[in-house]
Design a protein around this motif. Structure first.
Motif, PDB file in Angstrom:
ATOM      1  N   ALA A 229       0.812  -1.217   0.000  1.00 38.32           N
ATOM      2  CA  ALA A 229       0.000   0.000   0.000  1.00 38.32           C
ATOM      3  C   ALA A 229       0.846   1.269   0.000  1.00 38.32           C
ATOM      4  O   ALA A 229       0.379   2.336  -0.426  1.00 38.32           O
ATOM      5  CB  ALA A 229      -0.931   0.001   1.209  1.00 38.32           C
ATOM      6  N   ASP A 230       2.089   1.165   0.464  1.00 39.74           N
ATOM      7  CA  ASP A 230       2.952   2.355   0.566  1.00 39.74           C
ATOM      8  C   ASP A 230       3.960   2.454  -0.571  1.00 39.74           C
ATOM      9  O   ASP A 230       4.765   3.390  -0.599  1.00 39.74           O
ATOM     10  CB  ASP A 230       3.719   2.322   1.903  1.00 39.74           C
ATOM     11  CG  ASP A 230       2.781   2.375   3.106  1.00 39.74           C
ATOM     12  OD1 ASP A 230       1.677   2.942   2.958  1.00 39.74           O
ATOM     13  OD2 ASP A 230       3.141   1.836   4.168  1.00 39.74           O
ATOM     14  N   GLN A 231       3.947   1.510  -1.504  1.00 35.97           N
ATOM     15  CA  GLN A 231       4.939   1.533  -2.577  1.00 35.97           C
ATOM     16  C   GLN A 231       4.633   2.628  -3.595  1.00 35.97           C
ATOM     17  O   GLN A 231       3.470   2.974  -3.824  1.00 35.97           O
ATOM     18  CB  GLN A 231       4.983   0.164  -3.279  1.00 35.97           C
ATOM     19  CG  GLN A 231       5.585  -0.930  -2.403  1.00 35.97           C
ATOM     20  CD  GLN A 231       5.489  -2.314  -3.022  1.00 35.97           C
ATOM     21  OE1 GLN A 231       5.191  -2.469  -4.204  1.00 35.97           O
ATOM     22  NE2 GLN A 231       5.743  -3.343  -2.217  1.00 35.97           N
ATOM     23  N   ASP A 232       5.683   3.189  -4.188  1.00 30.96           N
ATOM     24  CA  ASP A 232       5.554   4.226  -5.210  1.00 30.96           C
ATOM     25  C   ASP A 232       5.203   3.555  -6.538  1.00 30.96           C
ATOM     26  O   ASP A 232       6.073   3.030  -7.238  1.00 30.96           O
ATOM     27  CB  ASP A 232       6.874   4.999  -5.324  1.00 30.96           C
ATOM     28  CG  ASP A 232       6.813   6.108  -6.368  1.00 30.96           C
ATOM     29  OD1 ASP A 232       5.773   6.244  -7.055  1.00 30.96           O
ATOM     30  OD2 ASP A 232       7.813   6.851  -6.502  1.00 30.96           O
ATOM     31  N   ALA A 267      -2.112 -10.894  -8.630  1.00 36.12           N
ATOM     32  CA  ALA A 267      -1.021  -9.931  -8.823  1.00 36.12           C
ATOM     33  C   ALA A 267      -1.386  -8.890  -9.874  1.00 36.12           C
ATOM     34  O   ALA A 267      -1.048  -7.704  -9.748  1.00 36.12           O
ATOM     35  CB  ALA A 267       0.262 -10.664  -9.228  1.00 36.12           C
ATOM     36  N   ALA A 268      -2.102  -9.318 -10.923  1.00 33.92           N
ATOM     37  CA  ALA A 268      -2.503  -8.391 -11.990  1.00 33.92           C
ATOM     38  C   ALA A 268      -3.494  -7.360 -11.472  1.00 33.92           C
ATOM     39  O   ALA A 268      -3.442  -6.178 -11.857  1.00 33.92           O
ATOM     40  CB  ALA A 268      -3.103  -9.171 -13.156  1.00 33.92           C
ATOM     41  N   ASP A 272      -2.887  -3.404 -11.547  1.00 32.84           N
ATOM     42  CA  ASP A 272      -3.806  -2.598 -12.349  1.00 32.84           C
ATOM     43  C   ASP A 272      -4.361  -1.397 -11.586  1.00 32.84           C
ATOM     44  O   ASP A 272      -4.915  -0.480 -12.195  1.00 32.84           O
ATOM     45  CB  ASP A 272      -4.965  -3.490 -12.826  1.00 32.84           C
ATOM     46  CG  ASP A 272      -5.810  -2.823 -13.893  1.00 32.84           C
ATOM     47  OD1 ASP A 272      -5.225  -2.281 -14.852  1.00 32.84           O
ATOM     48  OD2 ASP A 272      -7.048  -2.835 -13.769  1.00 32.84           O
ATOM     49  N   ALA A 273      -4.215  -1.406 -10.256  1.00 32.16           N
ATOM     50  CA  ALA A 273      -4.801  -0.328  -9.444  1.00 32.16           C
ATOM     51  C   ALA A 273      -3.861   0.881  -9.399  1.00 32.16           C
ATOM     52  O   ALA A 273      -2.735   0.768  -8.907  1.00 32.16           O
ATOM     53  CB  ALA A 273      -5.068  -0.839  -8.033  1.00 32.16           C
ATOM     54  N   GLU A 278      -8.015   2.149  -5.007  1.00 33.40           N
ATOM     55  CA  GLU A 278      -8.738   1.703  -6.200  1.00 33.40           C
ATOM     56  C   GLU A 278      -8.578   0.214  -6.470  1.00 33.40           C
ATOM     57  O   GLU A 278      -9.056  -0.295  -7.495  1.00 33.40           O
ATOM     58  CB  GLU A 278      -8.264   2.499  -7.424  1.00 33.40           C
ATOM     59  CG  GLU A 278      -8.600   3.987  -7.356  1.00 33.40           C
ATOM     60  CD  GLU A 278      -7.968   4.771  -8.495  1.00 33.40           C
ATOM     61  OE1 GLU A 278      -8.583   4.857  -9.575  1.00 33.40           O
ATOM     62  OE2 GLU A 278      -6.843   5.290  -8.285  1.00 33.40           O
ATOM     63  N   THR A 279      -7.941  -0.501  -5.560  1.00 35.62           N
ATOM     64  CA  THR A 279      -7.761  -1.946  -5.727  1.00 35.62           C
ATOM     65  C   THR A 279      -9.107  -2.652  -5.686  1.00 35.62           C
ATOM     66  O   THR A 279      -9.941  -2.375  -4.820  1.00 35.62           O
ATOM     67  CB  THR A 279      -6.856  -2.501  -4.604  1.00 35.62           C
ATOM     68  OG1 THR A 279      -5.615  -1.798  -4.609  1.00 35.62           O
ATOM     69  CG2 THR A 279      -6.593  -3.983  -4.815  1.00 35.62           C
TER      70      THR A 279
END
Length: 380
Positions: A229-232, A267-268, A272-273, A278-279
């Motif tokens: 959730a915190d990844q760029d 994973a896709a 994609d989010a 927006e996941t």
């Protein structure tokens, strides 16, 4: 370029020797000798037919070694006449080598080591460095593995699922020493995909590409873990994501669903989010349901509880979690996360600290310790 070329040619050359009748262990030793000779001579005098050159040199090395052994009489039919030099046959033996190296009689660690050596073309030193064990230890492991499969007939059918599990083990080792095992696993699964038309092979390729696309964002410059959730997300590899999604869609269209395709679909959806908010967690839960049906793996059920917590709220996630064995790896960490989402910060902080004590590695322990400290600081 020579090293990459040699690694690509290794399984084909080894396959030619084994098909001619050389025992696997002796053939693999002879191929390694030929590779060393190629590294020494090719930069100044590159051959017109690299594979044919390697086959000729490796076969000669095998014959030399065979003639020197006391068991010469048992191999007279093999050594009577050396095949004439010339273009190597176009037969692709890569698939049989994968099956041989992932033989069910081998332990997972031995199968991984033998695959990297015989199919991947890595040296014993490189494999030992990647797995952080002494070179002598890895040499013994590979020797035992070669002896184990030396009596296996080369034309026996193999188990694709076993091969895929071995390659996934390689991929999950990631990076250590001077060998990038994640990149090596992707190279090998591409090679396997070129040898066999199988939706689960495509599924694993897609899964590796989608996971690898996020690799650079998983850790901070100081080495600490960065949660999804915190990844760029602007730094994710969009080319790898696009390829992975395309490979996955083609595999799913064949309607022969397997666990790697289901994992790749999850994973896709993450890839994609554009933002964490927006996941599509509802669809992710549906894919976890499919994955549970396929594997009934408790770790899958644990990850499903996280997804349920996102899709239906933390209390629904905790209810799903309550049906699982509390001794599962990461169970306590998941419980901490869900309790925090539910607003029970005291319980969450206590569970984060408890999970840190159970963490399998230093990076995860430090991450969970910081989570506990963060809540304790805020709360008090």
């Amino acid at each position: 370029m020579t090293g990459a070329l040699l690694r690509g040619l290794t399984p084909g050359v080894l396959g030619v020797l084994v098909r001619r009748g050389a025992p696997f262990a002796a053939a693999e030793d002879a191929v390694q000798d030929a590779l060393v000779e190629a590294l020494r001579t090719w930069p100044d005098d590159p051959p017109r037919d690299p594979k044919g050159w390697l086959v000729t040199v490796a076969w000669r090395r095998f014959l030399d070694a065979t003639r020197a052994e006391a068991a010469r009489r048992r191999r007279e039919d093999l050594v009577d006449e050396e095949p004439a030099p010339g273009p190597a046959p176009a037969v692709d033996d890569t698939l049989q080598l994968y099956f041989l190296c992932a033989h069910p009689s081998l332990t997972p660690s031995s199968a991984v080591a033998l695959t990297l050596r015989a199919v991947g073309g890595l040296t014993t030193r490189q494999i030992a460095q990647a797995y952080l064990v002494p070179e002598a230890t890895m040499a013994q492991r590979i020797s035992r593995a070669k002896r184990t499969v030396s009596g296996v007939r080369f034309d026996q059918p193999g188990d694709v699922a076993t091969v895929l599990r071995v390659l996934y083990l390689v991929f999950n080792e990631g990076y250590s020493g001077d060998v990038d095992l994640a990149a090596e696993a992707i190279r090998l699964i591409r090679q396997l995909a070129a040898s066999i038309d199988h939706p689960e092979v495509a599924g694993l390729l897609a899964l590796m590409l989608l996971h690898h696309a996020r690799r650079t964002t998983r850790t901070a410059p100081d080495g600490s873990l960065v949660p999804l959730a915190d990844q760029d997300r602007t730094r994710w590899d969009t080319a790898a994501i696009t390829e992975g999604v395309g490979v996955l869609q083609a595999a799913l269209a064949r309607d022969r669903l397997g666990e790697f395709q289901a994992q790749a679909a999850i994973a896709a959806l993450h890839a994609d989010a554009p933002t964490p908010e927006e996941t599509d967690w509802v669809q992710i839960v549906e894919w976890y349901d499919e994955l549970t049906r396929l594997t009934d793996n408790p770790v899958v059920r644990l990850n499903r509880a996280v997804a349920v917590g996102e899709a239906d709220g933390p209390r629904a996630g905790l209810a799903a979690l309550s049906t699982l064995d509390a001794s599962l790896p990461r169970h306590t960490a998941v419980a901490a996360h869900l309790h925090e989402r539910d607003g029970d910060l005291d319980t969450a902080a206590r569970l984060y600290a408890e999970a840190a004590q159970k963490a399998p590695n230093l990076a995860e322990r430090d991450h969970l310790t910081r989570q506990a400290a963060r809540l304790n600081t805020r709360h008090h």
